[in-house]
Design a protein around this motif. Structure first.
Motif, PDB file in Angstrom:
ATOM      1  N   TRP B 273       0.812  -1.213   0.000  1.00 26.43           N
ATOM      2  CA  TRP B 273       0.000   0.000   0.000  1.00 26.43           C
ATOM      3  C   TRP B 273       0.846   1.264   0.000  1.00 26.43           C
ATOM      4  O   TRP B 273       0.461   2.298  -0.544  1.00 26.43           O
ATOM      5  N   TYR B 274       2.043   1.182   0.592  1.00 25.20           N
ATOM      6  CA  TYR B 274       2.859   2.384   0.750  1.00 25.20           C
ATOM      7  C   TYR B 274       3.337   2.932  -0.590  1.00 25.20           C
ATOM      8  O   TYR B 274       3.658   4.096  -0.717  1.00 25.20           O
ATOM      9  N   LEU B 275       3.390   2.074  -1.602  1.00 31.21           N
ATOM     10  CA  LEU B 275       3.843   2.550  -2.912  1.00 31.21           C
ATOM     11  C   LEU B 275       2.896   3.590  -3.494  1.00 31.21           C
ATOM     12  O   LEU B 275       3.303   4.491  -4.206  1.00 31.21           O
ATOM     13  N   ALA B 276       1.584   3.436  -3.196  1.00 30.58           N
ATOM     14  CA  ALA B 276       0.604   4.416  -3.661  1.00 30.58           C
ATOM     15  C   ALA B 276       0.384   5.509  -2.626  1.00 30.58           C
ATOM     16  O   ALA B 276       0.218   6.684  -2.968  1.00 30.58           O
ATOM     17  N   ALA B 277       0.387   5.100  -1.351  1.00 25.90           N
ATOM     18  CA  ALA B 277       0.044   6.055  -0.306  1.00 25.90           C
ATOM     19  C   ALA B 277       1.044   7.192  -0.224  1.00 25.90           C
ATOM     20  O   ALA B 277       0.672   8.342  -0.001  1.00 25.90           O
ATOM     21  N   MET B 278       2.315   6.891  -0.370  1.00 23.92           N
ATOM     22  CA  MET B 278       3.332   7.933  -0.180  1.00 23.92           C
ATOM     23  C   MET B 278       3.253   9.031  -1.228  1.00 23.92           C
ATOM     24  O   MET B 278       3.166  10.217  -0.876  1.00 23.92           O
ATOM     25  N   PRO B 279       3.265   8.685  -2.535  1.00 33.60           N
ATOM     26  CA  PRO B 279       3.096   9.796  -3.478  1.00 33.60           C
ATOM     27  C   PRO B 279       1.734  10.474  -3.340  1.00 33.60           C
ATOM     28  O   PRO B 279       1.616  11.698  -3.497  1.00 33.60           O
ATOM     29  N   GLY B 280       0.700   9.700  -3.026  1.00 38.38           N
ATOM     30  CA  GLY B 280      -0.623  10.285  -2.832  1.00 38.38           C
ATOM     31  C   GLY B 280      -0.619  11.292  -1.702  1.00 38.38           C
ATOM     32  O   GLY B 280      -1.182  12.388  -1.799  1.00 38.38           O
ATOM     33  N   LEU B 281       0.044  10.921  -0.611  1.00 39.03           N
ATOM     34  CA  LEU B 281       0.134  11.818   0.539  1.00 39.03           C
ATOM     35  C   LEU B 281       0.901  13.082   0.174  1.00 39.03           C
ATOM     36  O   LEU B 281       0.537  14.188   0.573  1.00 39.03           O
ATOM     37  N   ALA B 282       1.946  12.912  -0.605  1.00 41.53           N
ATOM     38  CA  ALA B 282       2.728  14.084  -1.022  1.00 41.53           C
ATOM     39  C   ALA B 282       1.857  15.037  -1.831  1.00 41.53           C
ATOM     40  O   ALA B 282       1.881  16.255  -1.613  1.00 41.53           O
ATOM     41  N   ILE B 283       1.078  14.491  -2.767  1.00 46.22           N
ATOM     42  CA  ILE B 283       0.191  15.346  -3.571  1.00 46.22           C
ATOM     43  C   ILE B 283      -0.803  16.057  -2.663  1.00 46.22           C
ATOM     44  O   ILE B 283      -1.065  17.256  -2.795  1.00 46.22           O
ATOM     45  N   LEU B 284      -1.374  15.308  -1.725  1.00 42.95           N
ATOM     46  CA  LEU B 284      -2.351  15.871  -0.803  1.00 42.95           C
ATOM     47  C   LEU B 284      -1.755  17.040  -0.026  1.00 42.95           C
ATOM     48  O   LEU B 284      -2.340  18.124   0.066  1.00 42.95           O
ATOM     49  N   ILE B 285      -0.585  16.807   0.554  1.00 42.32           N
ATOM     50  CA  ILE B 285       0.014  17.830   1.407  1.00 42.32           C
ATOM     51  C   ILE B 285       0.308  19.093   0.610  1.00 42.32           C
ATOM     52  O   ILE B 285       0.022  20.214   1.047  1.00 42.32           O
ATOM     53  N   VAL B 286       0.840  18.918  -0.590  1.00 41.89           N
ATOM     54  CA  VAL B 286       1.184  20.105  -1.380  1.00 41.89           C
ATOM     55  C   VAL B 286      -0.068  20.859  -1.816  1.00 41.89           C
ATOM     56  O   VAL B 286      -0.125  22.094  -1.759  1.00 41.89           O
ATOM     57  N   SER B 287      -1.103  20.137  -2.234  1.00 44.55           N
ATOM     58  CA  SER B 287      -2.363  20.801  -2.615  1.00 44.55           C
ATOM     59  C   SER B 287      -2.937  21.571  -1.449  1.00 44.55           C
ATOM     60  O   SER B 287      -3.365  22.722  -1.580  1.00 44.55           O
ATOM     61  N   LEU B 288      -2.957  20.905  -0.300  1.00 47.64           N
ATOM     62  CA  LEU B 288      -3.513  21.546   0.890  1.00 47.64           C
ATOM     63  C   LEU B 288      -2.721  22.806   1.234  1.00 47.64           C
ATOM     64  O   LEU B 288      -3.290  23.853   1.560  1.00 47.64           O
ATOM     65  N   ALA B 289      -1.395  22.685   1.132  1.00 44.76           N
ATOM     66  CA  ALA B 289      -0.566  23.841   1.458  1.00 44.76           C
ATOM     67  C   ALA B 289      -0.871  25.009   0.540  1.00 44.76           C
ATOM     68  O   ALA B 289      -0.986  26.155   0.984  1.00 44.76           O
ATOM     69  N   PHE B 290      -1.044  24.754  -0.750  1.00 44.81           N
ATOM     70  CA  PHE B 290      -1.375  25.835  -1.679  1.00 44.81           C
ATOM     71  C   PHE B 290      -2.705  26.470  -1.318  1.00 44.81           C
ATOM     72  O   PHE B 290      -2.879  27.689  -1.374  1.00 44.81           O
ATOM     73  N   ASN B 291      -3.668  25.631  -0.951  1.00 38.98           N
ATOM     74  CA  ASN B 291      -4.978  26.178  -0.593  1.00 38.98           C
ATOM     75  C   ASN B 291      -4.904  27.044   0.651  1.00 38.98           C
ATOM     76  O   ASN B 291      -5.457  28.142   0.703  1.00 38.98           O
ATOM     77  N   LEU B 292      -4.223  26.538   1.677  1.00 40.26           N
ATOM     78  CA  LEU B 292      -4.141  27.304   2.919  1.00 40.26           C
ATOM     79  C   LEU B 292      -3.401  28.622   2.701  1.00 40.26           C
ATOM     80  O   LEU B 292      -3.814  29.676   3.166  1.00 40.26           O
ATOM     81  N   PHE B 293      -2.299  28.539   1.981  1.00 38.17           N
ATOM     82  CA  PHE B 293      -1.519  29.737   1.748  1.00 38.17           C
ATOM     83  C   PHE B 293      -2.292  30.723   0.887  1.00 38.17           C
ATOM     84  O   PHE B 293      -2.279  31.931   1.117  1.00 38.17           O
ATOM     85  N   GLY B 294      -2.993  30.192  -0.133  1.00 35.63           N
ATOM     86  CA  GLY B 294      -3.769  31.074  -1.003  1.00 35.63           C
ATOM     87  C   GLY B 294      -4.842  31.829  -0.233  1.00 35.63           C
ATOM     88  O   GLY B 294      -5.059  33.018  -0.444  1.00 35.63           O
ATOM     89  N   ASP B 295      -5.488  31.142   0.701  1.00 33.19           N
ATOM     90  CA  ASP B 295      -6.485  31.801   1.549  1.00 33.19           C
ATOM     91  C   ASP B 295      -5.869  32.939   2.345  1.00 33.19           C
ATOM     92  O   ASP B 295      -6.419  34.022   2.461  1.00 33.19           O
TER      93      ASP B 295
END
Lengths: 287, 305, 256
Positions: B273-295
């Protein structure tokens, strides 16, 4: 309540705002009383006059704090009322007329329905009854064709008519006191006088107290019975309107001298020199 | 800290808060400082900013942060679980997952940054010109905008990439093509309000030419909204890039890219599972960061003063 | 200096057409202050905007300094005629410092020596160097209006258009700004067109005025006539009476 006792008494009202640089006091301890007469509160921007009106109705913007030694509407102690109890005061016993009917009337509701709603909020009445009352009020503010105006939307009425509708809406629950915050500043000069005349008649015949907040010294002194001049959050002068030209405080005298007058022609206007002592020096107690 | 450095800080701060600035530079620095204070008052936005800065650092220092080369295939060690030797395990070709994620940050940053740099200026120029000039110019530009806007972004990207061939740069152009209309619309809406304001009238009465008015007077007022919008859309750009990568149309192997990594990890989801979860988590964190910062940027650039 | 003849401005077309300015003509001699007075919607601001070149849809003749001008103006015209707007909070660019705002006209017209000229005009309007690099939101209403006046003066125009320059200001600040405008007009011999709804302000600054009502020029009179109540038109008399303040006896309530 006799007809001579004051409708509203306020003692030592203070209003403060939090800012990054500490609390700013917009109103710094004012006391006054309003009876069945028209009291004008005059001041420039930043004098605290609008905050006074809102503090009485407890409609201050978020974060603002107000304290008062005593604030009474007739026999009711306003200061101790909770928010839900204030709902029974606002509109019912104290009404407020705001400056621009463009912004104070609901743009998607017909004006007649808004007036009827103002009635039904405070009195149990059927829709038909409320509409009848609304039509009566529209006639009372001298609108010639109440039925036609009843079904208009706010953007379809002129400024003067909008303000008359506002007055109708504020008077229909039969309040004891009206607070008018720059009610005619957005109106043309000739329309202004008509609206004031309507307000004058209604307030006099129904025995309602009027608190008239404005920056226009000339208008207030000719319309009201008593004038209170506010500067930097305090009342620096109070006198009957007819005696305004004999005002004693240098700020008032300075304001009067700096007003351009039609009869003065090209006279160089005397610029008001602000004295820092006006902010804090003790004011003689009211006469 | 010595007394001297205290004094230095105090004078710097008083320079930043002085009431009467003595130069244009001081005035500009003061407004930047106050904007920064407004941003700093919003903890979530600061977190977003920190994450984005971390992303930048990781991308910059990838060769030093990654434990292995992202390309080195050691087939004997394929599909290893996370361990001390490989912090996030290895993928199906024996490459270190952690290092591929670290280098993937470069790819993501490259995509997002390039799209922002293309989309922002183009959208701003088209939007402000259309909004200010009105008439047939506005009609023409807005209809072109509408055409691009009516394509679902992924479909447009797909069409473009399949026409020109899959590559990272083509993916970037494709994403940019589908993102600029939103910016142009926003800039035009803002310009419509601005163009009837008194300060624009004042500049017209000076005799300023239309390009000068648009560039020096209209655009600076549109800029805050556009910057916020671009920042917020970077989140979806990152996701679209991942989507393209997922479909094999973005970064081509062996370039490490989080979306592509997600795609190949599908087959191994159940046991690794970690093969998918890790890049997925990275995408999530970066998207979230852009949203929070943009706000937070919105409050910072448009103070309600 | 300014001659307007049969000026007509209409918005919209056919049935929904509103005639904002209906066949208005007047003449303004050089170095005088001319007032345009009326209530909202009377067309006074529309006339001003036609004169200064902001409004391009008009018919009729406008002559400035002896030469006829069309809807489009050139740089030479803008050098000669400048405008001060009503709202001090809206007429200065929120993201430009005072220095940038004042330098802009000079840059547009390619006039050198910017620093010295900015300093000079700031002193002229009574603002010191300390205001030079502030942003508009750091200034009070009166200070902003002074910057607006400075911006109008920096090109050394001969004509100044003023659109209700003090109506958005506090009473105590209004006196300063009115005095400033008067001083500058006298000192530089400017021809001014002042739009106002306040007759007292008009009496204070102007030599002659035109009273407008619903697009039509009701009457033209001198300020001396205004002050002594020698207005010919009933509408003007009503305006004069209204400016004296509230008097219940004088208000007749013909309902709406």
């Amino acid at each position: 309540m006799t007809s001579n006792s004051p409708i509203l008494t306020v003692e030592d009202l203070r209003v403060g705002f939090p800012t990054p640089r500490g609390t700013v006091e917009a109103v710094r301890g004012i006391s006054f009383a309003i009876g069945r007469n028209k009291v004008g509160i005059v001041g420039e921007s930043g004098s605290g006059k609008s905050m006074t009106g809102r503090a009485i109705l407890k409609l201050l913007p978020g974060g603002a704090t107000s304290t008062v030694k005593s604030m009474k509407l007739g026999d009711t102690d306003l200061a101790s009322l909770s928010e839900s109890e204030m709902l029974g005061i606002r509109g019912k016993r104290i009404s407020m007329i705001l400056q621009d009917p463009k912004y104070s009337l609901n743009p998607v509701m017909r004006v007649g329905h808004q007036i009827a709603e103002a009635f039904r909020v405070h009195h149990r009445a059927s829709r038909a009854e409320a509409e009848e009352r609304a039509l009566e009020m529209l006639a009372a503010v001298r609108i010639r064709d109440p039925r036609r105006v009843f079904s208009l939307y706010p953007h379809e009425v002129s400024g003067g008519m909008g303000q008359r509708i506002m007055i109708a809406m504020m008077l229909i629950p039969e309040p004891e006191l009206i607070i008018a915050d720059e009610p005619t500043s957005a109106l043309d000069v000739t329309v202004r006088l008509q609206v004031l005349a309507i307000l004058d008649d209604l307030v006099t015949t129904r025995g309602i107290g009027l608190m008239f907040i404005s920056h226009d010294l000339n208008l207030v002194s000719s319309f009201c019975d008593e004038v209170l001049i506010m500067y930097a959050g305090r009342i620096v002068e109070r006198c009957p309107a007819a005696e305004l030209h004999q005002a004693k405080h240098p700020y008032t005298r300075g304001l009067l001298a700096s007003l351009p007058r039609l009869e003065d022609g090209h006279k160089r206007l005397r610029v008001l020199e602000r004295d820092p002592s006006w902010r804090d020096e003790p004011i003689p107690a009211e006469a | 800290m010595t007394v001297q450095s205290f004094e230095r800080d105090a004078t710097f701060r008083s320079w930043l808060l002085a009431e009467a600035p003595e130069s244009g530079f001081q005035a500009w620095s003061q407004s930047c400082y106050l904007a920064w204070l407004r941003l700093a008052a919003n903890p979530l936005a600061v977190i977003g900013l920190v994450v984005l800065l971390a992303l930048g650092l990781v991308a910059l220092l990838a060769p030093w942060i990654a434990t292995h080369s992202p390309f080195e295939q050691v087939l004997a060690e394929r599909l290893q679980r996370p361990s001390a030797a490989h912090w996030l395990g290895t993928d199906e070709l024996g490459r270190d997952v952690f290092s591929r994620i670290v280098y993937g940050a470069r790819t993501t940053l490259y995509i997002v940054g390039l799209v922002a740099v293309i989309v922002g200026p183009i959208g701003l120029c088209i939007g402000t010109t259309a909004g200010y000039l009105g008439g047939w110019v506005e009609a023409l530009l807005m209809r072109i905008t509408d055409i691009f806007l009516s394509f679902p972004s992924l479909i447009l990207a797909l069409a473009f990439v399949s026409a020109l061939g899959p590559s990272l740069d083509n993916a970037i152009i494709a994403i940019a093509l589908s993102s600029w209309p939103g910016i142009a619309r926003l800039a035009r809406a803002e310009t419509l309000t601005i163009r009837s304001s008194d300060y624009v009238d004042a500049v017209r009465v000076m005799g300023a030419s239309t390009p000068r008015i648009i560039f020096r007077h209209v655009m600076p007022m549109c800029l805050p909204s556009v910057v916020v919008r671009v920042t917020l859309s970077m989140a979806s750009v990152a996701l679209t890039a991942a989507g393209l990568g997922f479909l094999g149309l973005g970064a081509q192997p062996p370039t490490p890219e989080w979306g592509a990594m997600l795609s190949t990890a599908r087959q191994y989801l159940l046991e690794h599972w970690y093969l998918a979860a890790m890049p997925g988590l990275a995408i999530l964190i970066v998207s979230l960061a852009f949203n929070l910062f943009g706000d937070g940027l919105r409050d910072m650039l448009n103070p309600r003063s | 200096m300014i001659e307007v003849s049969q000026l007509r401005v209409a918005f919209g077309a056919d049935e929904t057409q509103t005639i904002a300015v209906d066949d208005v003509s007047f003449t303004i001699p050089e170095a005088t202050v001319y007032g345009l007075v009326g209530e909202s919607g009377c067309g006074k601001t529309t006339i001003l905007r036609c004169l200064c070149g902001l409004n391009r849809q008009w018919s009729g003749t406008i002559r400035v300094n002896g030469k006829p001008v069309g809807p489009l103006r050139d740089l030479a015209f803008y050098r000669m005629a400048q405008m001060v707007f009503q709202d001090p909070y809206g007429s200065l660019h929120p993201r430009h410092t005072v220095n940038t705002i004042l330098s802009e006209p000079l840059l547009v017209h390619g006039i050198p020596d910017i620093g010295a000229r900015v300093s000079r005009v700031l002193a002229q309007v009574g603002l010191g160097e300390s205001f030079r690099f502030r942003y508009p939101h750091q200034l009070s209403g009166g200070q902003r209006q002074r910057v607006a006046i400075a911006r109008a003066l920096i090109l050394e125009p001969r004509i100044l258009f003023l659109d209700e320059p003090t109506s958005a200001l506090d009473v105590s600040v209004q006196a300063e700004v009115l005095n400033l405008i008067r001083d500058i007009q006298v000192e530089q011999g400017l021809t001014c067109v002042l739009v106002s709804h306040d007759l007292a302000v008009v009496a204070n600054l102007c030599n002659r005025l035109a009273v407008m009502n619903q697009g039509k020029l009701v009457e033209e009179l001198s300020v001396a006539d205004l002050m002594s109540g020698r207005a010919r038109s009933g509408y003007t008399q009503r305006l004069i009476a209204a400016s004296a303040g509230y008097d219940r006896a004088l208000v007749s309530l013909d309902s709406d």
